[in-house]
Motif scaffolding. Structure first.
Motif, PDB file in Angstrom:
ATOM      1  N   GLY B  27      -9.922  -4.365  12.139  1.00  0.00           N
ATOM      2  CA  GLY B  27     -10.034  -4.261  10.690  1.00  0.00           C
ATOM      3  C   GLY B  27     -10.041  -2.844  10.168  1.00  0.00           C
ATOM      4  N   GLN B  28     -10.145  -1.864  11.038  1.00  0.00           N
ATOM      5  CA  GLN B  28     -10.171  -0.468  10.558  1.00  0.00           C
ATOM      6  C   GLN B  28      -8.808  -0.042  10.032  1.00  0.00           C
ATOM      7  N   LYS B  29      -8.831   0.823   9.024  1.00  0.00           N
ATOM      8  CA  LYS B  29      -7.606   1.461   8.557  1.00  0.00           C
ATOM      9  C   LYS B  29      -7.726   2.939   8.905  1.00  0.00           C
ATOM     10  N   VAL B  30      -6.904   3.355   9.858  1.00  0.00           N
ATOM     11  CA  VAL B  30      -7.046   4.696  10.408  1.00  0.00           C
ATOM     12  C   VAL B  30      -5.768   5.489  10.174  1.00  0.00           C
ATOM     13  N   VAL B  31      -5.931   6.744   9.785  1.00  0.00           N
ATOM     14  CA  VAL B  31      -4.781   7.620   9.587  1.00  0.00           C
ATOM     15  C   VAL B  31      -4.685   8.558  10.784  1.00  0.00           C
ATOM     16  N   ARG B 157      -2.005  -8.542  14.616  1.00  0.00           N
ATOM     17  CA  ARG B 157      -3.387  -8.132  14.369  1.00  0.00           C
ATOM     18  C   ARG B 157      -3.485  -6.622  14.215  1.00  0.00           C
ATOM     19  N   LEU B 158      -2.568  -5.912  14.892  1.00  0.00           N
ATOM     20  CA  LEU B 158      -2.596  -4.446  14.846  1.00  0.00           C
ATOM     21  C   LEU B 158      -1.227  -3.932  14.432  1.00  0.00           C
ATOM     22  N   LEU B 159      -1.210  -3.085  13.411  1.00  0.00           N
ATOM     23  CA  LEU B 159       0.052  -2.488  12.969  1.00  0.00           C
ATOM     24  C   LEU B 159       0.016  -0.993  13.247  1.00  0.00           C
ATOM     25  N   LEU B 160       1.029  -0.516  13.957  1.00  0.00           N
ATOM     26  CA  LEU B 160       1.156   0.908  14.234  1.00  0.00           C
ATOM     27  C   LEU B 160       2.349   1.401  13.425  1.00  0.00           C
ATOM     28  N   LEU B 161       2.096   2.251  12.436  1.00  0.00           N
ATOM     29  CA  LEU B 161       3.166   2.669  11.535  1.00  0.00           C
ATOM     30  C   LEU B 161       3.421   4.165  11.682  1.00  0.00           C
ATOM     31  N   PHE B 179      -0.214  -1.767  -1.008  1.00  0.00           N
ATOM     32  CA  PHE B 179       0.144  -2.942  -0.205  1.00  0.00           C
ATOM     33  C   PHE B 179      -0.569  -2.898   1.152  1.00  0.00           C
ATOM     34  N   LEU B 180      -0.555  -1.720   1.775  1.00  0.00           N
ATOM     35  CA  LEU B 180      -1.179  -1.595   3.104  1.00  0.00           C
ATOM     36  C   LEU B 180      -2.691  -1.775   3.010  1.00  0.00           C
ATOM     37  N   GLN B 181      -3.279  -1.252   1.920  1.00  0.00           N
ATOM     38  CA  GLN B 181      -4.733  -1.376   1.766  1.00  0.00           C
ATOM     39  C   GLN B 181      -5.156  -2.837   1.667  1.00  0.00           C
ATOM     40  N   ASP B 182      -4.276  -3.668   1.095  1.00  0.00           N
ATOM     41  CA  ASP B 182      -4.635  -5.068   0.906  1.00  0.00           C
ATOM     42  C   ASP B 182      -4.379  -5.923   2.141  1.00  0.00           C
ATOM     43  N   LEU B 183      -3.728  -5.352   3.158  1.00  0.00           N
ATOM     44  CA  LEU B 183      -3.453  -6.141   4.364  1.00  0.00           C
ATOM     45  C   LEU B 183      -4.735  -6.332   5.171  1.00  0.00           C
ATOM     46  N   PRO B 184      -4.888  -7.478   5.793  1.00  0.00           N
ATOM     47  CA  PRO B 184      -6.087  -7.699   6.590  1.00  0.00           C
ATOM     48  C   PRO B 184      -6.017  -7.025   7.967  1.00  0.00           C
ATOM     49  N   GLN B 185      -4.824  -6.562   8.353  1.00  0.00           N
ATOM     50  CA  GLN B 185      -4.622  -6.061   9.702  1.00  0.00           C
ATOM     51  C   GLN B 185      -5.376  -4.758   9.997  1.00  0.00           C
ATOM     52  N   THR B 186      -5.600  -4.523  11.278  1.00  0.00           N
ATOM     53  CA  THR B 186      -6.013  -3.200  11.731  1.00  0.00           C
ATOM     54  C   THR B 186      -4.791  -2.298  11.622  1.00  0.00           C
ATOM     55  N   LEU B 187      -4.990  -1.118  11.048  1.00  0.00           N
ATOM     56  CA  LEU B 187      -3.846  -0.239  10.787  1.00  0.00           C
ATOM     57  C   LEU B 187      -4.053   1.114  11.439  1.00  0.00           C
ATOM     58  N   LEU B 188      -2.991   1.617  12.058  1.00  0.00           N
ATOM     59  CA  LEU B 188      -2.993   3.021  12.461  1.00  0.00           C
ATOM     60  C   LEU B 188      -1.712   3.619  11.893  1.00  0.00           C
ATOM     61  N   VAL B 189      -1.848   4.517  10.937  1.00  0.00           N
ATOM     62  CA  VAL B 189      -0.684   5.061  10.236  1.00  0.00           C
ATOM     63  C   VAL B 189      -0.539   6.539  10.560  1.00  0.00           C
ATOM     64  N   GLY B 201      -6.450   5.545   4.462  1.00  0.00           N
ATOM     65  CA  GLY B 201      -7.502   5.049   5.326  1.00  0.00           C
ATOM     66  C   GLY B 201      -8.800   5.778   5.101  1.00  0.00           C
ATOM     67  N   GLU B 202      -9.860   5.239   5.676  1.00  0.00           N
ATOM     68  CA  GLU B 202     -11.157   5.888   5.528  1.00  0.00           C
ATOM     69  C   GLU B 202     -11.459   6.786   6.727  1.00  0.00           C
ATOM     70  N   ARG B 203     -10.857   6.416   7.880  1.00  0.00           N
ATOM     71  CA  ARG B 203     -11.090   7.213   9.076  1.00  0.00           C
ATOM     72  C   ARG B 203      -9.818   7.964   9.434  1.00  0.00           C
ATOM     73  N   CYS B 204      -9.993   9.144   9.953  1.00  0.00           N
ATOM     74  CA  CYS B 204      -8.831   9.976  10.205  1.00  0.00           C
ATOM     75  C   CYS B 204      -8.905  10.606  11.586  1.00  0.00           C
ATOM     76  N   LEU B 205      -7.810  10.478  12.331  1.00  0.00           N
ATOM     77  CA  LEU B 205      -7.699  11.163  13.617  1.00  0.00           C
ATOM     78  C   LEU B 205      -6.711  12.302  13.438  1.00  0.00           C
ATOM     79  N   VAL B 206      -7.074  13.484  13.896  1.00  0.00           N
ATOM     80  CA  VAL B 206      -6.151  14.605  13.784  1.00  0.00           C
ATOM     81  C   VAL B 206      -5.716  15.027  15.176  1.00  0.00           C
TER      82      VAL B 206
END
Lengths: 210, 258, 185
Positions: B27-31, B157-161, B179-189, B201-206
């Protein structure tokens, strides 16, 4: 159809280098004499396109995959001379960048695929037109004709290079073995090349027209 | 949901990832932020199991991906549940029409009414008008949306964009973010665009230029951390002259900020 | 200079290895090539086997079957042949990647120019091609059948042909803008 180094005798690769060398020189001179500034860049990208086409692989029934030769498509798209030079460059770059391909086999491959295959493909297209049949046969002949030439050259080895006791010094089998062993599988691979040429042309053709 | 352990990858002598540990919870949305060439695309491909790590491993639902992919049933499940959007949409498109392209996944997985599912998802991303067109005749932005719909239609369940907005105009970019924010999927963009990070996203990996993760945390906190941003080559400094004064000074600068 | 010397040395070694037929000399040469790899030996061996094993095995087994009445002679023929293949392929794997082709063939400006352009394009296309393969892999739960593979192959081939045309035009414009064609009318 990759002949490794060590199968071709100097009695064959020597003259093959001679013949290919003359054709390379003529081809490069034609390239320079054409006052088209795009000629060299076009050849460079034709080489890259040929390289990419050769990487396309298709599954055969039975679970193995086979790389298409791409010779027919390259010849149809770029013409015989460009295709010959581009394919020769691919073999050269493969030999140097990857260390595969073999320098003794290089002129044989260049003549068999680059020249023989291109001539056959373009010939088929001239005869039959750019319809489905013409394109299919261009792709098919572009694979099968080089296979026949390679089989011929391999089968020639035991005839031209023998030790004092009569045993072969290089590739040991004659035509009775090489022709069926090399050509028959390529009759099937050629079908893949032919179908690919037809399908790819269907994608490209609508954009060719203004 | 997906995790990596000391993940390393190299193309010949060129190191692309030098030891990455990360954990994504469901469920996380990660950048995933980083400059060009830092290894973002490589990381996504490793997570999707299309390339193999040089060492270390990727764990999906507790199982090592590269080992799992050899198991037919597990591979089927993994391919259904994990979708990868390539940076170059052309790499994904090969079917005769947009509809066939989107229906390709459902057909491969043997789902019923693949055509209806495809039509439905084409509508949701706004592709109704081009269903019968050949994908290669579309604009770059439309191609990206076809690819996205081709993934979403499987309801993974997991989208890697990988840079999903690279070919989109500003209006479409805004639409996609929502659109992406409203998706239920776990996201890594993955993106190199700082201003999009806080929106996606709320969490960010650099990923830094040393090919390791140099920041893992809150997006807003990152925007104040000039040291990390400069290390990741996400901001630059240059001489700066303001209209209202003669003073020249230096400060951190990004041209895509908000 | 170094590159040209390396290339000429390599070519001389290749010609010699096809003129000498004593298996002891060929074997010694192969061992020398292998030892020269030093710590890279396992990698060289792996690549050598991958490049030669299938075809060498097929030819060798075929020959043994065909000449089963006189295995001693067949063995001698195959020893000579296989050692020669090992030596030549090992030599190519060992030496050629170390040669800078552009510099080695630098006697002609236009040839060098062509090689630089072609090499950079081939490398770029190789990377792009990998993405096409990976994308199909990522979208399919199992090995695809021939119809899908053909469709994918054709679309890939067409994309690279279009890309080639586009790159050729862009490259020509860039060269033109940099003044390369100033001496032509």
């Amino acid at each position: 159809m990759h002949i490794p180094d060590g199968f071709i005798a100097p009695q064959v690769y020597g003259p093959a280098y001679g013949a290919a060398g003359v054709l390379w020189a003529v081809g490069l001179r034609r390239l320079r004499r054409r006052l088209d500034p795009a000629a060299v860049p076009r050849l460079a990208v034709a080489t890259a396109a040929a390289f990419a086409l050769m990487m396309v692989s298709l599954p055969l029934p039975g679970g193995t995959t086979v790389h298409v030769s791409g010779v027919g498509m390259v010849a149809v798209l770029f013409g015989v001379w460009q295709a010959f030079l581009a394919l020769s460059l691919v073999y050269l770059l493969q030999a140097f960048m990857l260390g595969t391909g073999g320098v003794t086999a290089l002129p044989v491959n260049a003549l068999a695929m680059g020249l023989g295959g291109s001539l056959a493909a373009v010939g088929a297209l001239r005869l039959l037109g750019r319809g489905r049949v013409g394109l299919f046969l261009a792709g098919w002949f572009g694979t099968v004709v080089p296979a026949v030439i390679v089989a011929f050259v391999l089968g020639l080895q035991p005839l031209v290079a023998r030790a004092a006791d009569g045993t072969p010094l290089f590739f040991p089998f004659g035509w009775a073995v090489t022709l069926p062993a090399v050509v028959i599988p390529h009759l099937a691979v050629g079908v893949a090349d032919g179908v690919l040429a037809v399908l790819a042309w269907r994608i490209l053709a609508p954009q060719e027209e203004p | 949901m997906i995790a990596t352990e000391q993940l390393r990858h190299a193309y010949g002598p060129t190191v692309t990832l030098a030891g990455v540990d990360l954990v994504l919870a469901a469920g996380q949305k990660v950048v995933l932020l980083g400059s060009n060439g830092c290894g973002k695309s490589t990381l996504l491909k490793l997570l999707a199991g299309v390339i193999a790590p040089s060492s270390g491993r990727v764990l999906y639902a507790g199982r090592a991906v590269h080992e799992g992919l050899r198991d037919k049933g597990w591979r089927r499940r993994f391919r259904r549940e994990v979708g990868l959007l390539f940076q170059n949409p052309d790499a994904m498109l090969f079917n005769a029409t947009v509809l066939d392209e989107i229906a390709f996944g459902p057909r491969q997985h043997g789902l019923d009414s693949a055509g209806d599912r495809a039509r439905d998802w084409a509508g949701r991303v706004g592709l109704d008008a081009v269903l019968d067109r050949a994908p290669w005749t579309l604009s770059a932005g439309q191609k990206q949306l076809v690819c996205l719909a081709s993934l979403l239609v499987l309801e993974p369940r997991l989208l890697l964009l990988d840079e999903p907005t690279s070919a989109l105009d500003p209006r479409s970019t805004g639409w996609l973010v929502d659109f992406l924010q409203d998706l239920p999927q776990t996201l890594l963009v993955a993106t190199h665009n700082l201003s999009l990070a806080s929106e996606l996203g709320e969490r960010c990996l650099v990923v830094g230029e040393d090919h390791t993760i140099i920041h893992d945390g809150d997006v807003l906190a990152l925007r104040g951390d000039h040291e990390v941003l400069a290390r990741a080559n996400l901001v630059h400094t240059h001489r700066h002259r303001h209209r209202d004064g003669e003073v020249q000074h230096r400060h951190y600068h990004t041209h895509d900020w908000d | 200079m170094r590159d040209r010397a390396l290339l000429l040395g390599y070519l001389a070694a290749v010609v010699t290895a096809t003129l000498v037929h004593d298996p002891r000399v060929l074997g010694a040469g192969a061992v020398l090539v292998l030892l020269s790899a030093g710590r890279d030996l396992p990698r060289l061996l792996r690549r050598l086997l991958r490049a030669t094993l299938p075809v060498v095995l097929a030819v060798s087994l075929g020959y043994v079957v065909a000449a089963r009445d006189d295995l001693a002679t067949a063995g001698a023929v195959l020893l000579r042949l296989d050692l020669r293949v090992l030596l030549l392929v090992g030599l190519a794997l060992r030496v050629l990647p170390a040669v800078n082709l552009q510099r080695a063939l630098g006697f002609s400006d236009s040839l060098r120019f062509l090689l630089v352009l072609a090499t950079s394009q081939v490398l770029a296309f190789g990377r792009l091609f990998a993405d096409f393969r990976h994308a199909l892999d990522a979208r399919t739960p199992a090995r695809v059948g021939p119809p899908t593979a053909l469709r994918h192959g054709a679309a890939t081939a067409a994309w690279f042909v279009r890309r080639a045309e586009h790159d050729a035009a862009a490259m020509t414009q860039a060269l033109d803008a940099r003044g390369l064609f100033l001496d032509r009318d």
